[in-house]
Write a protein that holds these residues in place. Structure first.
Motif, PDB file in Angstrom:
ATOM      1  N   PHE A   1     108.108 -55.950 -79.708  1.00  0.00           N
ATOM      2  CA  PHE A   1     109.301 -56.466 -79.038  1.00  0.00           C
ATOM      3  C   PHE A   1     109.854 -55.499 -78.001  1.00  0.00           C
ATOM      4  O   PHE A   1     110.590 -55.908 -77.106  1.00  0.00           O
ATOM      5  CB  PHE A   1     110.393 -56.783 -80.072  1.00  0.00           C
ATOM      6  N   ASN A   2     109.508 -54.218 -78.097  1.00  0.00           N
ATOM      7  CA  ASN A   2     110.026 -53.246 -77.138  1.00  0.00           C
ATOM      8  C   ASN A   2     109.349 -53.334 -75.778  1.00  0.00           C
ATOM      9  O   ASN A   2     110.002 -53.241 -74.740  1.00  0.00           O
ATOM     10  CB  ASN A   2     109.881 -51.823 -77.698  1.00  0.00           C
ATOM     11  N   ASN A   3     108.023 -53.512 -75.767  1.00  0.00           N
ATOM     12  CA  ASN A   3     107.319 -53.590 -74.481  1.00  0.00           C
ATOM     13  C   ASN A   3     106.683 -54.951 -74.225  1.00  0.00           C
ATOM     14  O   ASN A   3     106.036 -55.158 -73.203  1.00  0.00           O
ATOM     15  CB  ASN A   3     106.260 -52.487 -74.379  1.00  0.00           C
ATOM     16  N   GLU A   4     106.862 -55.876 -75.175  1.00  0.00           N
ATOM     17  CA  GLU A   4     106.370 -57.251 -75.061  1.00  0.00           C
ATOM     18  C   GLU A   4     104.866 -57.299 -74.791  1.00  0.00           C
ATOM     19  O   GLU A   4     104.387 -58.023 -73.923  1.00  0.00           O
ATOM     20  CB  GLU A   4     107.155 -58.018 -73.994  1.00  0.00           C
ATOM     21  N   VAL A   5     104.138 -56.515 -75.573  1.00  0.00           N
ATOM     22  CA  VAL A   5     102.685 -56.437 -75.452  1.00  0.00           C
ATOM     23  C   VAL A   5     102.054 -56.870 -76.772  1.00  0.00           C
ATOM     24  O   VAL A   5     102.523 -56.486 -77.854  1.00  0.00           O
ATOM     25  CB  VAL A   5     102.234 -55.002 -75.092  1.00  0.00           C
ATOM     26  N   PHE A   6     101.003 -57.668 -76.686  1.00  0.00           N
ATOM     27  CA  PHE A   6     100.257 -58.086 -77.870  1.00  0.00           C
ATOM     28  C   PHE A   6      99.186 -57.041 -78.208  1.00  0.00           C
ATOM     29  O   PHE A   6      98.663 -56.353 -77.321  1.00  0.00           O
ATOM     30  CB  PHE A   6      99.571 -59.434 -77.648  1.00  0.00           C
ATOM     31  N   GLY A   7      98.876 -56.934 -79.470  1.00  0.00           N
ATOM     32  CA  GLY A   7      97.805 -56.063 -79.928  1.00  0.00           C
ATOM     33  C   GLY A   7      96.983 -56.773 -80.982  1.00  0.00           C
ATOM     34  O   GLY A   7      97.360 -57.834 -81.480  1.00  0.00           O
ATOM     35  N   GLN A   8      95.854 -56.192 -81.341  1.00  0.00           N
ATOM     36  CA  GLN A   8      94.986 -56.810 -82.334  1.00  0.00           C
ATOM     37  C   GLN A   8      94.214 -55.729 -83.074  1.00  0.00           C
ATOM     38  O   GLN A   8      93.774 -54.740 -82.479  1.00  0.00           O
ATOM     39  CB  GLN A   8      94.020 -57.789 -81.658  1.00  0.00           C
TER      40      GLN A   8
ATOM     41  N   ILE B   1      94.523 -58.935 -87.789  1.00  0.00           N
ATOM     42  CA  ILE B   1      95.972 -58.878 -87.624  1.00  0.00           C
ATOM     43  C   ILE B   1      96.297 -58.815 -86.141  1.00  0.00           C
ATOM     44  O   ILE B   1      95.779 -57.959 -85.413  1.00  0.00           O
ATOM     45  CB  ILE B   1      96.576 -57.662 -88.340  1.00  0.00           C
ATOM     46  N   LEU B   2      97.134 -59.745 -85.703  1.00  0.00           N
ATOM     47  CA  LEU B   2      97.677 -59.706 -84.361  1.00  0.00           C
ATOM     48  C   LEU B   2      99.067 -59.093 -84.421  1.00  0.00           C
ATOM     49  O   LEU B   2      99.756 -59.182 -85.437  1.00  0.00           O
ATOM     50  CB  LEU B   2      97.772 -61.107 -83.761  1.00  0.00           C
ATOM     51  N   SER B   3      99.498 -58.485 -83.334  1.00  0.00           N
ATOM     52  CA  SER B   3     100.827 -57.890 -83.305  1.00  0.00           C
ATOM     53  C   SER B   3     101.507 -58.181 -81.976  1.00  0.00           C
ATOM     54  O   SER B   3     100.844 -58.447 -80.966  1.00  0.00           O
ATOM     55  CB  SER B   3     100.747 -56.371 -83.516  1.00  0.00           C
TER      56      SER B   3
ATOM     57  N   ILE C   1      98.375 -61.712 -73.033  1.00  0.00           N
ATOM     58  CA  ILE C   1      97.042 -61.281 -73.473  1.00  0.00           C
ATOM     59  C   ILE C   1      97.121 -60.998 -74.970  1.00  0.00           C
ATOM     60  O   ILE C   1      97.937 -60.210 -75.414  1.00  0.00           O
ATOM     61  CB  ILE C   1      96.593 -60.012 -72.726  1.00  0.00           C
ATOM     62  N   GLY C   2      96.270 -61.624 -75.733  1.00  0.00           N
ATOM     63  CA  GLY C   2      96.276 -61.350 -77.167  1.00  0.00           C
ATOM     64  C   GLY C   2      96.101 -62.571 -78.032  1.00  0.00           C
ATOM     65  O   GLY C   2      95.153 -62.657 -78.813  1.00  0.00           O
ATOM     66  N   PRO C   3      96.995 -63.576 -77.928  1.00  0.00           N
ATOM     67  CA  PRO C   3      96.910 -64.678 -78.888  1.00  0.00           C
ATOM     68  C   PRO C   3      96.001 -65.813 -78.453  1.00  0.00           C
ATOM     69  O   PRO C   3      96.101 -66.919 -78.957  1.00  0.00           O
ATOM     70  CB  PRO C   3      98.368 -65.154 -78.944  1.00  0.00           C
TER      71      PRO C   3
ATOM     72  N   TYR D   1     103.852 -58.629 -86.936  1.00  0.00           N
ATOM     73  CA  TYR D   1     102.441 -58.706 -87.293  1.00  0.00           C
ATOM     74  C   TYR D   1     102.170 -60.093 -87.876  1.00  0.00           C
ATOM     75  O   TYR D   1     103.031 -60.699 -88.511  1.00  0.00           O
ATOM     76  CB  TYR D   1     102.080 -57.647 -88.335  1.00  0.00           C
ATOM     77  N   GLY D   2     100.951 -60.571 -87.672  1.00  0.00           N
ATOM     78  CA  GLY D   2     100.579 -61.852 -88.254  1.00  0.00           C
ATOM     79  C   GLY D   2      99.094 -61.896 -88.546  1.00  0.00           C
ATOM     80  O   GLY D   2      98.277 -61.412 -87.753  1.00  0.00           O
ATOM     81  N   LEU D   3      98.728 -62.425 -89.703  1.00  0.00           N
ATOM     82  CA  LEU D   3      97.317 -62.656 -89.992  1.00  0.00           C
ATOM     83  C   LEU D   3      96.789 -63.650 -88.976  1.00  0.00           C
ATOM     84  O   LEU D   3      97.461 -64.617 -88.624  1.00  0.00           O
ATOM     85  CB  LEU D   3      97.138 -63.198 -91.405  1.00  0.00           C
ATOM     86  N   SER D   4      95.593 -63.428 -88.493  1.00  0.00           N
ATOM     87  CA  SER D   4      95.082 -64.255 -87.411  1.00  0.00           C
ATOM     88  C   SER D   4      93.742 -64.874 -87.768  1.00  0.00           C
ATOM     89  O   SER D   4      92.929 -64.296 -88.480  1.00  0.00           O
ATOM     90  CB  SER D   4      94.922 -63.428 -86.131  1.00  0.00           C
ATOM     91  N   SER D   5      93.536 -66.069 -87.256  1.00  0.00           N
ATOM     92  CA  SER D   5      92.282 -66.783 -87.424  1.00  0.00           C
ATOM     93  C   SER D   5      92.269 -67.914 -86.422  1.00  0.00           C
ATOM     94  O   SER D   5      93.312 -68.400 -85.994  1.00  0.00           O
ATOM     95  CB  SER D   5      92.159 -67.335 -88.849  1.00  0.00           C
ATOM     96  N   SER D   6      91.076 -68.356 -86.033  1.00  0.00           N
ATOM     97  CA  SER D   6      90.987 -69.506 -85.147  1.00  0.00           C
ATOM     98  C   SER D   6      91.221 -70.796 -85.911  1.00  0.00           C
ATOM     99  O   SER D   6      91.466 -71.846 -85.337  1.00  0.00           O
ATOM    100  CB  SER D   6      89.611 -69.554 -84.463  1.00  0.00           C
ATOM    101  N   HIS D   7      91.136 -70.719 -87.242  1.00  0.00           N
ATOM    102  CA  HIS D   7      91.384 -71.869 -88.104  1.00  0.00           C
ATOM    103  C   HIS D   7      92.440 -71.470 -89.123  1.00  0.00           C
ATOM    104  O   HIS D   7      92.300 -70.447 -89.801  1.00  0.00           O
ATOM    105  CB  HIS D   7      90.102 -72.300 -88.828  1.00  0.00           C
TER     106      HIS D   7
END
Length: 405
Positions: free
Chosen positions: A254-261, A249-251, A215-217, A233-239
């Motif tokens: 690595f500790n709980n393997e959960v995506f964030g935004q 920013i998406l995240s 869930i996230g990307p 962390y990564g800058l995010s865009s659909s393009h």
């Protein structure tokens, strides 16, 4: 209590081996890695102490606190041009060390991904299928060519776009790589109806495993990634080439393997207008967003840079403008050193690109003396690293990878 026997009058037979293990370990943490490696050959006692995971963790802690605040690791893009990395001072240009690259890629090019605790992750610039985990100080590396995914992934829907990240799993003392594979069309726009695939590689277990139903990307592409405190962390865009109102920013933790935004506030996104560009950096132990523009008010000789520092206190995120400067030189901003120097790749009409260090306090820029003759089609957001330290990660004697209980 008896006394230790003595030899000649006034001479003691005590030695380094008589020190308590805690004291010996403390002394060893002060030594450069190359001397620690030599010390493993002195005795079984020293060998066992130095390869102990607890000692390696202590050595990393010391290295993080004592490393040069201006150190920059410069990674070549073309191995035929230069087959070594250079650790250099951003302040003086002094070369601390050179590390020969002990492998080659199929295309002869390198793309820097990230580094964590002295472990560097790179891959072929033209392909993300083959990865290298490399400790330059030890001259040890691991080539990773495997994957959880089938060769025909997204074959019928479009072409693949892969994102790679490196991080640390604190509970198991394990270094991990994440690979996110998305489907894009012929214009490099994300195909939103196709769910991205996510897999994680464990150095300790030496295997990939797929993260089911991530869930996230789903609707975004990571771009310009940076790992801070076990979170990528990564800058995010659909393009991949457009941000505007979509930038965020998406995240990945690595500790709980959960995506964030999270969404960038308007005062961060528009501090230099609607056509500003962005890059992610690390400074003072926190994530930074560098906002930059080539010119303001039609003056092509002024180049503004705003650097915002993110704080996360009990889940409440805030942004502070840490630097707001105008430079007379322009380049692509890559990273910040621990002392606050902005490292850039010069962008000129010449096929030669140079590494430049800019002191954000006195606004003085210094040419570091490393030129790369590059194809203009090759983008240059990741040719330097300001987080590199000396460490024993991947060392357990011989060619055995470090395994922790």
């Amino acid at each position: 209590m008896g006394t230790r026997a003595r030899g000649k009058i006034g001479e003691s037979n005590t030695s380094f081996n008589d020190l308590p293990e805690e004291m010996a370990a403390f002394i060893f943490t002060k030594l450069p890695v190359k001397y620690l490696i030599r010390s493993t050959s002195v005795s079984k006692t020293w060998y066992s102490l130095i390869i102990n995971p607890n000692f390696i963790s202590s050595q990393i802690t010391h290295s993080l606190s004592s490393c040069d605040q201006n150190a920059v690791l410069i990674i070549p893009t073309h191995l035929s041009h230069r087959n070594y990395c250079t650790l250099v001072s951003a302040e003086t240009g002094y070369v601390f060390d050179k590390y020969e690259i002990p492998f080659t890629t199929k295309s002869g090019t390198l793309k820097f991904v990230d580094s964590v605790n002295g472990l560097v992750c790179v891959n072929d610039l033209r392909s993300s299928n083959t990865l290298y985990l490399w400790n330059p100080c030890l001259r040890k590396y691991k080539c990773i060519e495997s994957t959880c995914f089938s060769a025909d992934l997204f074959l019928d829907s479009g072409k693949r776009s892969s994102v790679i990240g490196l991080g640390f799993h604190e509970r198991t003392n394990d270094y991990r790589v994440i690979r996110i594979v998305s489907c894009v069309d012929n214009k490099n726009v994300l195909v939103s109806k196709v769910v991205p695939k996510v897999e994680v590689f464990s150095l300790r277990m030496n295997e990939w495993r797929e993260i089911q139903n991530p869930i996230g990307p789903r609707l975004s592409l990571f771009k310009f990634r940076k790992t801070v405190n076990s979170i990528m962390y990564g800058l995010s865009s659909s393009h991949p080439e457009k941000y505007s109102d979509e930038v965020g920013i998406l995240s990945f933790d690595f500790n709980n393997e959960v995506f964030g935004q999270l969404k960038l506030p308007d005062d961060v996104r528009y501090c230099l207008g609607e056509i500003a560009c962005f890059n992610l950096m690390k400074f003072e132990g926190s994530l930074c967003v560098c906002v930059f523009n080539k010119c303001v008010g039609g003056d092509i000789n002024t180049h503004p840079f705003c650097i915002w520092l993110m704080r996360n206190e009990d889940g409440i995120i805030s942004w502070t403008k840490r630097f707001n400067v105008v430079l007379d030189q322009f380049g692509f901003p890559c990273q910040l050193t621990k002392s606050g120097a902005l490292i850039m790749i010069s962008l000129t009409n010449s096929p030669v690109r140079s590494v430049i260090s800019c002191n954000l306090k006195n606004l003085q820029c210094k040419y570091l003396g490393f030129d790369n003759s590059l194809d203009f089609k090759i983008k240059l957001p990741a040719t330097v690293d300001t987080s590199f330290i000396e460490s024993l990660v991947m060392h357990a004697g011989g060619d055995i990878l470090l395994e922790t209980p």
